[in-house]
Design a protein around this motif. Structure first.
Motif, PDB file in Angstrom:
ATOM      1  N   LEU A   1       2.898   5.757   1.762  1.00  0.00           N
ATOM      2  CA  LEU A   1       2.721   4.583   1.383  1.00  0.00           C
ATOM      3  C   LEU A   1       4.157   3.661   1.592  1.00  0.00           C
ATOM      4  O   LEU A   1       4.567   2.379   1.376  1.00  0.00           O
ATOM      5  CB  LEU A   1       2.052   4.624   0.606  1.00  0.00           C
ATOM      6  N   GLY A   2       5.456   4.113   0.580  1.00  0.00           N
ATOM      7  CA  GLY A   2       6.076   3.827   0.202  1.00  0.00           C
ATOM      8  C   GLY A   2       7.448   3.474   1.715  1.00  0.00           C
ATOM      9  O   GLY A   2       7.973   2.385   1.834  1.00  0.00           O
TER      10      GLY A   2
ATOM     11  N   GLY B   1       8.771  -0.556   5.812  1.00  0.00           N
ATOM     12  CA  GLY B   1       9.314  -0.712   7.014  1.00  0.00           C
ATOM     13  C   GLY B   1       8.172  -2.101   7.434  1.00  0.00           C
ATOM     14  O   GLY B   1       8.218  -2.744   8.300  1.00  0.00           O
ATOM     15  N   HIS B   2       7.333  -2.727   6.728  1.00  0.00           N
ATOM     16  CA  HIS B   2       6.399  -4.045   6.709  1.00  0.00           C
ATOM     17  C   HIS B   2       6.205  -4.120   5.693  1.00  0.00           C
ATOM     18  O   HIS B   2       4.982  -4.921   5.974  1.00  0.00           O
ATOM     19  CB  HIS B   2       4.972  -3.659   7.440  1.00  0.00           C
ATOM     20  N   PRO B   3       7.282  -4.944   5.516  1.00  0.00           N
ATOM     21  CA  PRO B   3       6.605  -5.574   4.170  1.00  0.00           C
ATOM     22  C   PRO B   3       6.084  -6.690   4.303  1.00  0.00           C
ATOM     23  O   PRO B   3       4.535  -7.124   2.901  1.00  0.00           O
ATOM     24  CB  PRO B   3       7.771  -6.452   2.783  1.00  0.00           C
TER      25      PRO B   3
ATOM     26  N   ILE C   1      -2.576  -5.805   1.105  1.00  0.00           N
ATOM     27  CA  ILE C   1      -2.881  -5.539   0.333  1.00  0.00           C
ATOM     28  C   ILE C   1      -4.272  -6.983  -0.655  1.00  0.00           C
ATOM     29  O   ILE C   1      -5.182  -6.843  -1.518  1.00  0.00           O
ATOM     30  CB  ILE C   1      -1.824  -5.320  -1.245  1.00  0.00           C
ATOM     31  N   ILE C   2      -3.495  -8.596  -0.200  1.00  0.00           N
ATOM     32  CA  ILE C   2      -4.068  -9.732  -0.340  1.00  0.00           C
ATOM     33  C   ILE C   2      -5.649  -9.955  -0.120  1.00  0.00           C
ATOM     34  O   ILE C   2      -6.974  -9.538  -0.409  1.00  0.00           O
ATOM     35  CB  ILE C   2      -3.678 -10.632  -0.230  1.00  0.00           C
ATOM     36  N   PHE C   3      -6.203  -9.504   1.539  1.00  0.00           N
ATOM     37  CA  PHE C   3      -6.746  -8.937   1.888  1.00  0.00           C
ATOM     38  C   PHE C   3      -7.802  -7.993   1.445  1.00  0.00           C
ATOM     39  O   PHE C   3      -9.175  -8.352   1.363  1.00  0.00           O
ATOM     40  CB  PHE C   3      -6.252  -8.799   3.282  1.00  0.00           C
ATOM     41  N   LEU C   4      -7.239  -6.646   1.295  1.00  0.00           N
ATOM     42  CA  LEU C   4      -7.877  -5.737   0.869  1.00  0.00           C
ATOM     43  C   LEU C   4      -8.650  -5.992  -0.346  1.00  0.00           C
ATOM     44  O   LEU C   4      -9.322  -5.746  -0.668  1.00  0.00           O
ATOM     45  CB  LEU C   4      -7.460  -4.129   0.808  1.00  0.00           C
TER      46      LEU C   4
ATOM     47  N   ALA D   1       6.977 -12.494  -2.580  1.00  0.00           N
ATOM     48  CA  ALA D   1       6.625 -11.360  -2.373  1.00  0.00           C
ATOM     49  C   ALA D   1       6.890  -9.955  -1.268  1.00  0.00           C
ATOM     50  O   ALA D   1       6.939  -8.875  -2.121  1.00  0.00           O
ATOM     51  CB  ALA D   1       5.580 -11.659  -1.200  1.00  0.00           C
ATOM     52  N   VAL D   2       8.248 -10.314  -0.990  1.00  0.00           N
ATOM     53  CA  VAL D   2       9.270  -9.561  -0.523  1.00  0.00           C
ATOM     54  C   VAL D   2      10.178  -8.699  -1.074  1.00  0.00           C
ATOM     55  O   VAL D   2       9.625  -7.627  -0.870  1.00  0.00           O
ATOM     56  CB  VAL D   2      10.431 -10.079   1.366  1.00  0.00           C
ATOM     57  N   SER D   3      10.616  -9.342  -1.892  1.00  0.00           N
ATOM     58  CA  SER D   3      11.311  -9.057  -2.950  1.00  0.00           C
ATOM     59  C   SER D   3      10.564  -7.212  -3.753  1.00  0.00           C
ATOM     60  O   SER D   3      10.679  -6.882  -3.779  1.00  0.00           O
ATOM     61  CB  SER D   3      12.081  -9.196  -3.846  1.00  0.00           C
ATOM     62  N   PHE D   4       8.992  -7.789  -4.637  1.00  0.00           N
ATOM     63  CA  PHE D   4       8.192  -7.428  -4.862  1.00  0.00           C
ATOM     64  C   PHE D   4       8.115  -6.359  -4.008  1.00  0.00           C
ATOM     65  O   PHE D   4       7.592  -4.844  -4.734  1.00  0.00           O
ATOM     66  CB  PHE D   4       6.992  -8.009  -5.498  1.00  0.00           C
TER      67      PHE D   4
END
Length: 174
Positions: A19-20, A25-27, A34-37, A145-148
């Motif tokens: 998962l990490g 690889g695909h931030p 994650i938002i959708f799920l 969102a990317v840095s998070f």
């Protein structure tokens, strides 16, 4: 005695590592997913609560499930139709998750469950890193969102490494 714990730690560690690396690889895709799920899971939870409320004889359970359905439905729809609000909420939820896991790691390091030496140091260092990341995200939850996602990705990898290393440092079954 420790065989099942070793297997569990190795499996958990591998899952965290996968998962990490996927997260790093695909931030952008990870964050949207994650938002959708979370939105879908809340809508499903609302539907299950409606079903339970409809099929229960208990007024107390019915009331609780109707409230749960209402709140879960609203949260689910917000996540599905307002990505910005969902992104902010996800950032806060993960910040608390990181803080909780970090405190758990530091507690585990001193629990007396056969954890010592290098493993203890590893759990404490990962705990400190996680607390720093989690508190930083809470104090500045408007972070991009990317840095998070990078924080989350590195944290998942560190947690995976700690789990796998811990598995191999547990005493052998004889």
């Amino acid at each position: 005695m420790f065989k099942s714990e070793k297997i569990g730690l190795i499996i958990a560690g591998i899952v965290f590592l996968i998962l990490g690396f996927l997260t790093l690889g695909h931030p952008e895709h990870t964050f949207v997913a994650i938002i959708f799920l979370v939105g879908i899971l809340n809508v499903i939870n609302a539907l299950v609560s409606i079903y339970i409320a409809y099929n229960t004889a208990s007024k107390e359970v019915r009331g609780r499930e109707i409230l749960n359905a209402f709140l879960s439905g609203i949260v689910g729809l917000i996540f599905l139709f307002s990505k910005e609000t969902g992104a902010d909420t996800i950032a806060i939820m993960f910040a608390f998750w990181i803080i909780f896991i970090s405190i758990s790691n530091m507690t585990l390091a001193f629990s007396g469950l056969g954890i010592g030496g290098f493993t203890r140091i590893l759990y404490v260092l990962i705990g400190i890193f996680g607390l720093y990341a989690g508190v930083g995200l809470l104090l500045n939850w408007g972070v991009s969102a990317v840095s998070f996602i990078w924080f989350v990705g590195f944290f998942l990898i560190a947690q995976g490494v700690a789990s796998v290393v811990s598995a191999f440092l547990l005493p052998s079954d004889n």
